[in-house]
Scaffold this active site. Structure first.
Site, PDB file in Angstrom:
ATOM      1  N   THR A 111       0.851  -1.177   0.000  1.00 54.65           N
ATOM      2  CA  THR A 111       0.000   0.000   0.000  1.00 54.65           C
ATOM      3  C   THR A 111       0.889   1.230   0.000  1.00 54.65           C
ATOM      4  O   THR A 111       2.105   1.133   0.114  1.00 54.65           O
ATOM      5  CB  THR A 111      -0.912   0.019   1.247  1.00 54.65           C
ATOM      6  N   THR A 112       0.271   2.371  -0.106  1.00 58.77           N
ATOM      7  CA  THR A 112       0.956   3.643   0.141  1.00 58.77           C
ATOM      8  C   THR A 112       0.003   4.550   0.888  1.00 58.77           C
ATOM      9  O   THR A 112      -1.124   4.772   0.444  1.00 58.77           O
ATOM     10  CB  THR A 112       1.390   4.325  -1.176  1.00 58.77           C
TER      11      THR A 112
END
Length: 200
Positions: free
Chosen positions: A8-9
């Site tokens: 994810t970010t």
């Protein structure tokens, strides 16, 4: 058993007017995209939120604990828990469980008496910052933020920078989605959530 890669970010930016949190909305397991519509920013109170990177179950359990503690604090003392106090509480919970850790990397941001932003690692390491990023795409996101951040930028400029950082990470990190970004803006007026979608 082969370990499955997830990613994810999530990013956080603090400016004078408030705090911006942003995250992609893709959930992946290994090379498979589970969904493109998951919320990775969770409200804890009406003025504090956390971003989620890591084990979904662990993050959900921690969010429930923080929500309960925030309600108890409000009931006991008649005032809301500050972002700084909640960040320290989260740090202590994670550190107490370091031998059986919650597999998480969390950004906590809010505006109770002033804007506050912090990152907390799985062992409870706590750092208060002006901006930060977590997750598999964080090296790409933080480069964009470092290039564009100014202490005097407006909350709208901070929002645009956060969205750009997550979108850029999505172009380079295969485990970060690039089609949609969840954004939460927290100011003295409260919390607002929106989703920014991009055409393929």
């Amino acid at each position: 058993m082969e370990e499955k890669k997830t990613g994810t970010t999530t990013v956080g930016i603090k400016v004078k007017e408030g705090v911006v949190l942003a995250a992609d909305t893709q959930a992946s397991l290994g090379n498979m995209v589970e969904t493109l519509n998951i919320r990775k920013i969770l409200p804890i109170t009406d003025r504090i939120a956390i971003t989620t990177a890591g084990s979904v179950g662990d993050v959900q359990a921690l969010a429930r604990m923080l929500e309960a503690q925030a309600r108890y604090y409000q009931f006991t003392w008649g005032r809301p828990m500050t972002t700084r106090a909640m960040a320290n509480l989260l740090s202590n919970i994670l550190n107490e469980n370091k031998w059986f850790p919650y597999m998480v990397q969390i950004i906590i941001g809010g505006y109770v008496d002033k804007p506050e932003l912090a990152s907390v690692d799985a062992l409870g390491g706590l750092v208060f910052e002006k901006y930060t990023a977590t997750g598999s795409g964080s090296p790409f996101a933080i480069a964009i933020i470092e290039d564009g951040y100014r202490e005097d930028m407006s909350i709208e400029e901070a929002k645009e920078l956060a969205v750009r950082a997550v979108k850029t990470a999505g172009k380079r990190d295969v485990y970060t989605g690039e089609r949609k970004v969840q954004v939460v803006v927290i100011t003295k007026d409260g919390m607002k959530e929106e989703f920014v979608e991009f055409k393929e």
